[in-house]
Enzyme design. Structure first.
Site, PDB file in Angstrom:
ATOM      1  CD  GLN A 225      -2.927  -0.863   2.140  1.00 24.13           C
ATOM      2  OE1 GLN A 225      -2.796  -1.517   3.471  1.00 24.13           O
ATOM      3  NE2 GLN A 225      -3.926   0.077   2.183  1.00 24.13           N
ATOM      4  CG  HIS A 226       0.364   3.280   2.496  1.00 25.48           C
ATOM      5  ND1 HIS A 226      -1.050   3.829   2.479  1.00 25.48           N
ATOM      6  CD2 HIS A 226       0.761   2.545   3.291  1.00 25.48           C
ATOM      7  CE1 HIS A 226      -1.277   2.817   3.649  1.00 25.48           C
ATOM      8  NE2 HIS A 226      -0.402   2.160   4.253  1.00 25.48           N
TER       9      HIS A 226
ATOM     10  CG  ASP B 225       0.016  -5.035   1.730  1.00 31.03           C
ATOM     11  OD1 ASP B 225      -0.863  -4.117   2.225  1.00 31.03           O
ATOM     12  OD2 ASP B 225       1.349  -4.885   1.818  1.00 31.03           O
TER      13      ASP B 225
END
Length: 460
Positions: A71-72, A220
């Site tokens: 992520q991110h 994830d």
């Protein structure tokens, strides 16, 4: 036999699994490594994905494929779809100052109400503020911002048109500029971060197919929740390098303390999540101190009594995020002649790590998340002592799914859901778990809490 594929493009590697769409039985798999670092050019992920697909025997015979990923990560594209600069990953902390500034500008609770999370360096919104401040020429070239799984799905579909970028609720909720409650982007927060509003991916529905044969994908953690077939009341505790505790919830979380991230999940509900910094590395460090391997560490721990004779291990070996004590150190309390043994230290280390994760579970309870059982995953869950002591510390039954690629499995299950057209993901009978129960030991938590609150910052 209909086949589906799932991808896990993690920080360290790319894994591809091909499974039977009806039962979930594993047919074949492949993997490839990612380069190290907290700044990676997305082309490296694309190369690894193609290598992993080849190692898994290709995708020509699968009906659908879904991509889950870390992520991110900030992936910036120019007007022609070219990558503007290497992606800043979730674990790149250069935007910590930007996170603090953004929090101060709006207020912590206002951020939590707006996006489910208070800005920290991992969130995409803080990286965009860093980019605008530190690389204004690159920022000016940015036409669209997306996330790792968005970009890989777009590449699988041929790339090209920025309007074809698609993401899902779970990954969008980790950006810091999308609301899990309203299901809408917050362009005002994008403008606050960058000074303007670039194009962002369309947020598709959980079981939507895009481009004919591609699931929408997921972040994830949300994909791991799908992979272990999480149910309401379940909390998944992942004992990896760091630790996470997350749950499927019908209600969105908005924790102004920043401890709980109010993410969305991959099924249309929510995924409140807590992250700790110290998990399996606590076991590794203790085994190294004792000069034993992890199997022997488990034997030593299970040979000692619950509570380790009053010896309490506070596992903040790298500081801690939950609670927010970045400058704290690990500590041992209650060391006496009778507790100065390898068995007592091993037991205290396992219990201390689990107590820290129990604190994370408590944080989920504090925002209204129901907890009826715990699913224990990650490398640390393979230690016998962790599996057998966890239900005593957590005070509830613990299920340990069979070892597997939970994130890739979740993506494959999402792909099967998308092609099946049902109201909910399929129940895969091939996924099994072992159940562990034990008499609760609340005195262990009480002793740990006393020691935890004596912890002091490191010197120098």
């Amino acid at each position: 036999m209909a086949l589906v594929a799932g991808v896990d493009s993690s920080t360290q590697s790319c894994k591809v699994v091909v499974r039977d769409a009806q039962t979930g039985a594993l047919v074949r798999e492949g993997r490839a490594a990612h380069p190290p670092g907290t700044e990676v050019h997305p082309d490296e992920w694309w190369t690894a994905l193609r290598t992993a697909i080849d190692a898994a025997g290709g995708l020509d015979d699968v009906e659908a494929v879904s991509v889950a990923a870390q992520q991110h990560g900030m992936v910036c594209l120019d007007a022609s779809g070219e990558v503007v600069r290497p992606a800043l990953l979730w674990n790149d902390t250069r935007s910590a100052g930007a996170a603090a500034d953004l929090t101060a500008e709006l207020g912590a609770q206002a951020w939590a109400d707006a996006t489910g999370s208070v800005p920290v360096a991992s969130l995409t919104v803080t990286k965009l503020r860093w980019l605008a401040r530190n690389e204004p020429e690159a920022a000016a070239r940015v036409a669209a911002v997306c996330l790792p799984h968005d970009w890989l799905t777009w590449k699988l579909r041929g790339g090209g048109d920025l309007a074809d970028l698609v993401t899902d609720r779970s990954d969008a909720s980790g950006t810091g500029y999308w609301s899990p409650v309203t299901g809408e982007y917050r362009p005002d927060l994008l403008e606050l971060a960058m000074g303007r509003v670039p194009e962002v991916p369309r947020v598709a529905g959980p079981a939507e197919l895009v481009g004919g044969r591609y699931g929408v994908g997921a972040g994830d953690n949300a994909s791991a929740a799908l992979g272990v077939q999480i149910q309401p009341g379940d909390v998944v505790v992942s004992v990896g390098t760091s630790g996470t505790a997350f749950a499927r919830s019908e209600a969105a979380a908005a924790d102004g303390t920043g401890i709980v991230n109010g993410f969305a999940d991959a099924e249309g509900t929510y995924l409140p999540l807590v992250c700790t910094l110290n998990a399996s590395r606590v076991l590794d460090a203790t085994a190294a101190m004792l000069g034993v391997d992890l199997d022997r560490l488990s034997e030593l721990a299970l040979g000692a009594e619950a509570g380790a004779g009053g010896l309490a291990f506070v596992p903040y070996l790298e500081g801690e995020r939950t609670p927010n004590r970045p400058d704290s150190t690990g500590a041992l309390h209650g060391l006496r002649l009778d507790t100065a043994t390898p068995g007592h230290l091993a037991r205290a280390a396992v219990e201390g790590m689990l107590c820290s994760l129990a604190d994370a579970i408590d944080a989920l309870r504090a925002v209204g998340t129901p907890v009826s059982r715990v699913l224990l995953i990650g490398g640390g869950a393979r230690a016998r002592a962790v599996r057998e002591i966890a239900p005593a510390v957590f005070g509830c039954p613990v299920l340990v799914p069979e070892p597997g690629e939970y994130v890739a499995d979740g993506a494959a299950r999402q792909a099967a859901w998308a092609v099946g057209g049902a109201d909910a993901p399929p129940v895969w009978t091939s996924l099994t778990s072992a159940s562990f129960t034990a008499e609760a030991t609340p005195f262990v938590r009480e002793r740990y809490a006393e020691a935890r609150d004596l912890t002091v910052p490191r010197l120098g």
